[in-house]
Motif scaffolding. Structure first.
Motif, PDB file in Angstrom:
ATOM      1  N   VAL A  56       0.846  -1.194   0.000  1.00  0.00           N
ATOM      2  CA  VAL A  56       0.000   0.000   0.000  1.00  0.00           C
ATOM      3  C   VAL A  56       0.881   1.243   0.000  1.00  0.00           C
ATOM      4  CG1 VAL A  56      -1.790   1.286   1.226  1.00  0.00           C
ATOM      5  CG2 VAL A  56      -1.815  -1.223   1.247  1.00  0.00           C
ATOM      6  N   ILE A  57       0.581   2.180  -0.904  1.00  0.00           N
ATOM      7  CA  ILE A  57       1.274   3.465  -0.959  1.00  0.00           C
ATOM      8  C   ILE A  57       0.258   4.546  -0.627  1.00  0.00           C
ATOM      9  CG2 ILE A  57       2.549   5.109  -2.372  1.00  0.00           C
ATOM     10  CD1 ILE A  57       2.390   1.597  -3.645  1.00  0.00           C
TER      11      ILE A  57
ATOM     12  N   PRO B 198      -6.170  -4.772   5.114  1.00  0.00           N
ATOM     13  CA  PRO B 198      -4.970  -5.490   5.562  1.00  0.00           C
ATOM     14  C   PRO B 198      -3.802  -5.212   4.623  1.00  0.00           C
ATOM     15  CG  PRO B 198      -6.459  -6.998   4.473  1.00  0.00           C
ATOM     16  CD  PRO B 198      -7.179  -5.682   4.541  1.00  0.00           C
ATOM     17  N   TYR B 199      -2.583  -5.283   5.130  1.00  0.00           N
ATOM     18  CA  TYR B 199      -1.425  -4.960   4.310  1.00  0.00           C
ATOM     19  C   TYR B 199      -0.210  -5.763   4.749  1.00  0.00           C
ATOM     20  CZ  TYR B 199       0.402  -2.282   8.267  1.00  0.00           C
ATOM     21  OH  TYR B 199       0.875  -1.930   9.498  1.00  0.00           O
ATOM     22  N   GLY B 200       0.765  -5.830   3.852  1.00  0.00           N
ATOM     23  CA  GLY B 200       2.054  -6.416   4.185  1.00  0.00           C
ATOM     24  C   GLY B 200       3.109  -5.337   4.388  1.00  0.00           C
ATOM     25  N   MET B 201       3.001  -4.253   3.614  1.00  0.00           N
ATOM     26  CA  MET B 201       3.914  -3.119   3.752  1.00  0.00           C
ATOM     27  C   MET B 201       3.195  -1.836   3.349  1.00  0.00           C
ATOM     28  SD  MET B 201       7.577  -2.303   1.842  1.00  0.00           S
ATOM     29  CE  MET B 201       6.798  -1.693   0.351  1.00  0.00           C
ATOM     30  N   VAL B 202       3.442  -0.745   4.112  1.00  0.00           N
ATOM     31  CA  VAL B 202       2.864   0.557   3.804  1.00  0.00           C
ATOM     32  C   VAL B 202       3.991   1.559   3.607  1.00  0.00           C
ATOM     33  CG1 VAL B 202       1.365   2.428   4.567  1.00  0.00           C
ATOM     34  CG2 VAL B 202       0.801   0.075   5.174  1.00  0.00           C
ATOM     35  N   VAL B 203       3.929   2.317   2.521  1.00  0.00           N
ATOM     36  CA  VAL B 203       4.861   3.424   2.277  1.00  0.00           C
ATOM     37  C   VAL B 203       4.064   4.720   2.357  1.00  0.00           C
ATOM     38  CG1 VAL B 203       6.396   4.522   0.622  1.00  0.00           C
ATOM     39  CG2 VAL B 203       6.414   2.047   0.858  1.00  0.00           C
TER      40      VAL B 203
END
Length: 578
Positions: A225-226, A321-326
């Motif tokens: 997710v960005i 839900p996410y694995g990585m957020v920038v």
């Protein structure tokens, strides 16, 4: 003995014989003490006659980003004692940070050691790797602390006196006080941030292929997710998409169908600072590539597994839900700059304000460049009475066309929004501003008519974008001012002072927009260049390559970056977790 007596008399009557006497006495071994005594007295006379060299003014530069480095490269350091303070001993080419996150370009390819840059100058620049903690404007002093290992000998805190201070420390990430952002999100402001993102991407894939995980868990781990649809967020989303489909899909074939990339934007469109044609094109391309773009959504909080956001159109709260957020949503002021703003009466402002000459408002010997500051452009309507009085040479109470022409150039230089207004209204000449409501020419106008003519000009005022291009131009401009300091003090080159007599010493800073790029992945980029020219064809990517290669700070980094691009085409991106 007669010879020695003659020489002694000659010494008193002819001081030019002293060197001959020293030679004779050394060769003969006699009168050595006598000769030395006279030489010493001669030295004292010479030393008294010699004037001490004038002490150079000291410039302390905080930061080695685009603004600070550009300033150092163009400054004539033979005239100043220059000292630089920065927590990083390198300059980073930040526009390529999204490429570093996926291994398209290596981190060391876009950094140049500061000491390499300053040693190329004809003079000495002192560099201290430390962080500025506080600025004391009253005593002209900055307090700094080294971040180097505390186990090494010596103290870490020190202070520096300055005659002029250049603040070019950039900005930090703006979280808008959103809960959980600092704890759970990645950022993309520094080289270390890009390296951290690169490792996390690989971690997400490695975790997703572990045996025993459910399909839902795999999808969560591979959901990237960005937050933020500006140039940095869009370029990272495009780089990540290419990385996944060109490289990682071959290495992790079992989970390639679980990958999802989502871009969240609070506004109605992504790339809203670009031409709307580019914004629309980017959204369509992302849709074709399978990148989910969620516009009109505001993130309320971030937990260790979920993003809570509000969909503005329906007012509904959604958990993702996410694995990585920038997190890439803008910039904020650094703490010590905020503290400094309180000291100089700018505590209520969001960002440090400077005048048109980049001088910090309220401080005569301090300047600020780049993302840490904003040029507070004067409004025409605030000075309209002073402008009218200066133009009305005969004190008639009216302004003729000729009188207006005499001050027109100074008005346009001092108030660049006038020129923008003329271009937007497609007025051929500035004197067209003085036409009446029916478009007829007037020979003269009074103060009220003059105010009415310029009443809408200030609507064209715009803040400069927080980009590398702006910071670099500001650094070059300020260096030129320092280089021409003495010359412009005696022969001012700036516009006339409307509120007082005389002229300003220097021309105000003028930003020249050279265009901007938006790489969109798949060897495709969009370009917005001067002259309302927009390009979205495949050849634009090659223009992007050539411009970014030419803008590198050294031939070393230029060679490394081009080499990385070639390597990626031949061998693909490296997926090692190092």
């Amino acid at each position: 003995m007669r010879v020695f007596t003659y020489l002694a008399k000659a010494l008193h009557s002819h001081s030019s014989y002293s060197k001959l006497l020293v030679l004779c006495s050394v060769s003969t071994g006699g009168l050595l003490v006598y000769a030395e005594s006279n030489v010493e007295s001669g030295k004292q006379i010479v030393e008294k006659n010699q004037s001490e060299p004038e002490k150079k003014k000291r410039i302390v530069v905080l930061g080695t980003g685009w603004g600070g480095t550009s300033f150092l490269k163009d400054l004539d350091i033979s005239s100043y004692d220059v000292q630089v303070v920065s927590p990083r001993n390198y300059f980073a080419f930040t526009p390529l940070l999204p490429s570093v996150t996926c291994g398209t370009v290596e981190a060391r390819s876009i950094v140049e050691p500061v000491r390499n840059i300053i040693k190329k100058r004809s003079g000495e620049i002192h560099f201290w790797e430390a962080e500025c903690l506080k600025i004391d404007p009253e005593n002209h002093k900055v307090f700094c602390r080294s971040g180097i290992n505390d186990n090494l000998a010596g103290h870490n805190d020190f202070s520096l006196q300055y005659d002029y201070l250049v603040i070019a420390v950039g900005a930090q990430v703006n979280t808008f006080n959103t809960p959980g952002v600092m704890e759970h999100c990645h950022f993309l402001k520094e080289v270390e941030d890009a390296q951290r993102i690169r490792r996390t991407v690989i971690d997400c894939f490695e975790k997703a292929v572990i045996p025993g995980l459910s399909e839902e868990e795999r999808r969560t781990n591979l959901h990237f997710v960005i937050v933020g649809g500006g140039p940095t967020g869009v370029e990272f989303a495009a780089e990540l998409h290419d990385y996944v489909h060109e490289d990682l899909a071959r290495i992790y074939p079992l989970v390639k169908d679980f990958v999802k990339i989502t871009l969240i934007q609070s506004g109605d469109h992504i790339l809203n600072t670009f031409d709307e044609r580019i914004s629309s094109f980017a959204e369509q391309k992302f849709q074709r590539d399978g990148i989910e773009v969620l516009t009109g959504c505001r993130v309320n909080s971030v937990s260790d597994h979920f993003i809570n956001m509000k969909v503005k159109s329906v007012g509904q709260h959604v958990e993702v839900p996410y694995g990585m957020v920038v997190w890439s949503t803008g910039v904020g002021t650094r703490p010590f700059v905020k503290d400094f703003m309180e000291q100089v009466g700018q505590g209520k402002r969001r960002i440090l304000a400077t005048d048109e000459w980049l001088r910090v408002k309220g401080c005569s010997n301090m300047y600020a460049l780049g993302d840490c500051a904003s040029v507070d452009q004067r409004k025409v309507m605030e000075d309209i009475s002073a402008i009218f009085k200066a133009a009305d040479k005969d004190d008639s109470g009216t302004l003729s066309i000729e009188e207006f022409r005499d001050v027109l150039d100074d008005i346009i230089i001092s108030y660049p929004q006038v020129d923008l207004y003329l271009k937007n209204k497609k007025l051929l000449a500035a004197t067209d501003l003085l036409r009446d409501s029916e478009g007829n020419e007037r020979e003269e106008v009074d103060i009220e008519g003059f105010k009415l003519a310029l009443s809408h000009v200030d609507s064209q005022m715009k803040s400069l974008p927080a980009t590398a291009q702006v910071a670099a131009q500001q650094g070059t401009y300020l260096a030129r001012c320092f280089n021409r300091w003495d010359q412009c003090k005696t022969n001012p080159e700036g516009p006339r002072r409307f509120k007082s007599s005389g002229r300003h010493e220097f021309l105000p800073f003028g930003y020249r927009h050279l265009g901007q790029f938006a790489p969109l992945g798949g060897d495709q980029a969009a370009a917005e260049l001067p002259g309302d020219w927009v390009s979205m064809v495949h050849s634009t990517q090659w223009l992007w390559y050539s411009v970014y290669a030419s803008k590198q700070v050294s031939w070393r980094t230029r060679y490394l970056v081009v080499g990385d691009w070639v390597r990626r085409y031949i061998f693909g991106r490296d997926s090692s977790r190092v």
